[in-house]
Design an enzyme around this catalytic site. Structure first.
Site, PDB file in Angstrom:
ATOM      1  N   SER A  35      49.462  -0.066  13.881  1.00  0.00           N
ATOM      2  CA  SER A  35      48.829   1.705  12.705  1.00  0.00           C
ATOM      3  C   SER A  35      47.438   1.282  13.558  1.00  0.00           C
ATOM      4  CB  SER A  35      48.443   0.693  11.496  1.00  0.00           C
ATOM      5  OG  SER A  35      47.467  -0.372  11.715  1.00  0.00           O
ATOM      6  N   GLY A 100      52.622  -8.140  17.522  1.00  0.00           N
ATOM      7  CA  GLY A 100      54.634  -8.594  17.467  1.00  0.00           C
ATOM      8  C   GLY A 100      54.513  -7.712  15.885  1.00  0.00           C
ATOM      9  N   GLY A 101      53.577  -7.383  15.518  1.00  0.00           N
ATOM     10  CA  GLY A 101      53.561  -7.148  14.029  1.00  0.00           C
ATOM     11  C   GLY A 101      54.811  -5.846  13.902  1.00  0.00           C
ATOM     12  N   GLU A 108      55.424  -4.125  24.701  1.00  0.00           N
ATOM     13  CA  GLU A 108      53.844  -4.408  25.015  1.00  0.00           C
ATOM     14  C   GLU A 108      54.016  -5.359  26.099  1.00  0.00           C
ATOM     15  OE1 GLU A 108      52.660  -3.316  20.244  1.00  0.00           O
ATOM     16  OE2 GLU A 108      53.689  -5.677  20.428  1.00  0.00           O
TER      17      GLU A 108
HETATM   18  C1  5RP Z   1      52.916  -4.039  17.078  1.00  0.00           C
HETATM   19  C2  5RP Z   1      51.948  -5.127  17.269  1.00  0.00           C
HETATM   20  C3  5RP Z   1      50.822  -4.541  17.242  1.00  0.00           C
HETATM   21  O1  5RP Z   1      49.112  -4.317  18.103  1.00  0.00           O
HETATM   22  C4  5RP Z   1      49.977  -5.516  16.011  1.00  0.00           C
HETATM   23  O2  5RP Z   1      50.868  -5.418  15.241  1.00  0.00           O
HETATM   24  C5  5RP Z   1      48.673  -4.841  15.258  1.00  0.00           C
HETATM   25  O3  5RP Z   1      48.846  -3.800  14.472  1.00  0.00           O
HETATM   26  P1  5RP Z   1      47.877  -3.430  13.113  1.00  0.00           P
HETATM   27  O4  5RP Z   1      47.250  -2.155  14.551  1.00  0.00           O
HETATM   28  O5  5RP Z   1      49.434  -2.266  12.966  1.00  0.00           O
HETATM   29  O6  5RP Z   1      47.159  -4.348  13.020  1.00  0.00           O
HETATM   30  O7  5RP Z   1      51.756  -5.904  17.940  1.00  0.00           O
HETATM   31  O8  5RP Z   1      54.500  -4.942  17.501  1.00  0.00           O
END
Ligand code: 5RP
Length: 228
Positions: A35, A100-101, A108
């Site tokens: 996001s 990885g969220g 990445e």
């Molecule tokens: C995706 C990621 C994102 O960078 C991480 O999850 C942070 O996400 P956000 O900007 O929505 O808080 O590693 O795989």
């Protein structure tokens, strides 16, 4: 008179715009996922800064960039990228991260490894003393998921297969994701080395070898620039 503190969303917008000054016109740019990165992509498209092309870390970011007219180039066609911009789920005092969220950790890590500089954009909630409060994403080959779950259990942690709408999540690479709770990762380098060697692990979401070089941290006082 008391002022309402900025929301997490506003802090993400703040750092997404601050990252624009790291974009090098005329060069390839590595672009992460999530996001915060979505806000960066929107800001990049609106800025008019002419990059040679963007190297994307996920289908989601590719689709967003293409829809905004940003040229997306396959990583395989690019040798080095000067700057990679991405978010994080947690970042520690050495610039090591949990990522990885958004399920895009493998690509990445691959794109980050080809970049000279990793610029992390994150709101203040991501700043931690020790990694591990956020459940650690680990991308795995499906047949290895049960054994990898047992290995984490032996470490005192609990690994759970990630699902979406009741279905097992399948990554962009056709694999599964475990989210691991109950870890305290004080030595991110050694943890990444160990878990990366377990058979069936595709990518562990600890980014120590591919740590951030700069973090733009969104705080109530503004953007804090941390250099590692
Ligand atoms: C995706 C990621 C994102 O960078 C991480 O999850 C942070 O996400 P956000 O900007 O929505 O808080 O590693 O795989």
């Amino acid at each position: 008179m008391s002022q309402t503190p900025p929301s997490q969303d506003e802090l993400k917008t703040l750092v997404a715009h601050a990252a624009l000054k790291y974009v090098v016109p005329g060069e390839y740019l590595g672009v992460g996922t999530g996001s915060t990165v979505n806000k960066f992509i929107d800001a990049l498209a609106a800025s008019g800064v002419a990059i040679k092309g963007a190297v994307s870390s996920s289908l989601a970011s590719t689709n967003r960039m293409k829809s905004l007219g940003i040229l997306v180039i396959d990583l395989a066609l690019v040798e080095r990228i000067s700057v990679y911009i991405d978010g994080a789920d947690e970042i520690d005092p050495k610039g090591c991260m949990i990522k990885g969220g958004g399920a895009a950790l493998t690509c990445e890590k691959i794109v980050a490894a080809q970049a000279d500089k990793f610029i992390c954009i994150a709101d203040a909630s991501k700043n931690v003393a020790v990694l591990g409060a956020f459940a650690l994403p680990v991308e795995v080959i499906p047949m290895a998921a049960p054994e990898i779950t047992r290995r984490f259990k032996a470490m005192g942690a609990v690994a759970v297969l990630r699902t979406v709408n009741g279905q097992t999540l399948v990554t962009d690479n056709g694999q599964y994701l475990l989210d691991v709770k109950g870890l305290q990762i004080a030595d991110a380098w050694s943890f990444e080395n160990t878990v990366s060697q377990w058979p069936g692990v595709v990518t562990v979401g600890v980014f120590a070898h591919q740590h951030a070089h700069v973090c733009l941290l969104g705080t109530a006082q503004g953007v804090q620039t941390i250099v590692y």
